[in-house]
Motif scaffolding. Structure first.
Motif, mmCIF file in Angstrom:
data_model
loop_
_atom_site.group_PDB
_atom_site.id
_atom_site.type_symbol
_atom_site.label_atom_id
_atom_site.label_comp_id
_atom_site.label_asym_id
_atom_site.label_seq_id
_atom_site.Cartn_x
_atom_site.Cartn_y
_atom_site.Cartn_z
ATOM 1 N N ARG A 137 0.847 -1.210 0.000
ATOM 2 C CA ARG A 137 0.000 0.000 0.000
ATOM 3 C C ARG A 137 0.875 1.249 0.000
ATOM 4 O O ARG A 137 0.606 2.218 -0.697
ATOM 5 N N ARG A 138 1.960 1.223 0.780
ATOM 6 C CA ARG A 138 2.885 2.367 0.815
ATOM 7 C C ARG A 138 3.719 2.455 -0.465
ATOM 8 O O ARG A 138 4.093 3.544 -0.894
ATOM 9 N N ALA A 139 4.010 1.331 -1.073
ATOM 10 C CA ALA A 139 4.850 1.304 -2.278
ATOM 11 C C ALA A 139 4.108 1.785 -3.524
ATOM 12 O O ALA A 139 4.742 2.136 -4.514
ATOM 13 N N VAL A 140 2.785 1.800 -3.463
ATOM 14 C CA VAL A 140 1.968 2.202 -4.607
ATOM 15 C C VAL A 140 1.135 3.414 -4.188
ATOM 16 O O VAL A 140 -0.037 3.285 -3.841
ATOM 17 N N PRO A 141 1.743 4.595 -4.199
ATOM 18 C CA PRO A 141 1.027 5.790 -3.741
ATOM 19 C C PRO A 141 -0.234 6.043 -4.566
ATOM 20 O O PRO A 141 -0.234 5.914 -5.783
ATOM 21 N N GLY A 142 -1.307 6.356 -3.864
ATOM 22 C CA GLY A 142 -2.557 6.694 -4.525
ATOM 23 C C GLY A 142 -3.531 5.543 -4.684
ATOM 24 O O GLY A 142 -4.693 5.756 -5.013
#
Length: 132
Positions: A57-62
């Protein structure tokens, strides 16, 4: 157009309709899966190793949690990602690429090279893992 501004009909071998051909069935299948928003970025995030849901979730912003969950389910159903439940407490779920998922690495590297050479640069940088 002719010199007098009239439309001329192109010979059949040069008509716009004959210039395009239907894409191969395989490429259509690839883009039906990988062409969805976020899918490629999720795969890229997993190329460096397994990740827990919160890490992805943090690695794929948005991306929303719902969309991430949906995409991971699709990738799992396609045989590109595996899901492992780690007994808790707390209960944690991690995701990793299958051999088929890892087999996408050369294509991801080439897409990164192509983007570097042909797309406008943005503030975000591709992961170094794809810069071979």
């Amino acid at each position: 157009m002719s010199e007098r501004g009239e439309l001329r009909e192109l010979p059949p071998e040069r008509s716009p309709a004959s210039a395009c051909t239907a894409p191969e069935h395989a490429i259509t299948r690839v883009f039906q899966l990988l062409g969805k928003r976020w899918t490629g970025v999720i795969l890229a995030a997993l190329m460096s190793g397994p990740g827990h849901f919160a890490e992805l979730r943090r690695a794929v912003p948005g991306i929303s949690e719902r969309m991430l969950s949906d995409r991971l389910t699709e990738l799992s159903a396609a045989g590109l990602v595996t899901r492992a439940v780690e007994e808790g407490p707390p209960l944690r779920v991690s995701y990793s690429l299958t051999d088929s998922g890892h087999a996408l690495r050369p294509a991801m590297v080439e897409l990164t090279r192509w983007a570097d050479g042909h797309l406008p640069h943005t503030a975000e940088k591709c992961p170094d893992a794809f810069r071979e």
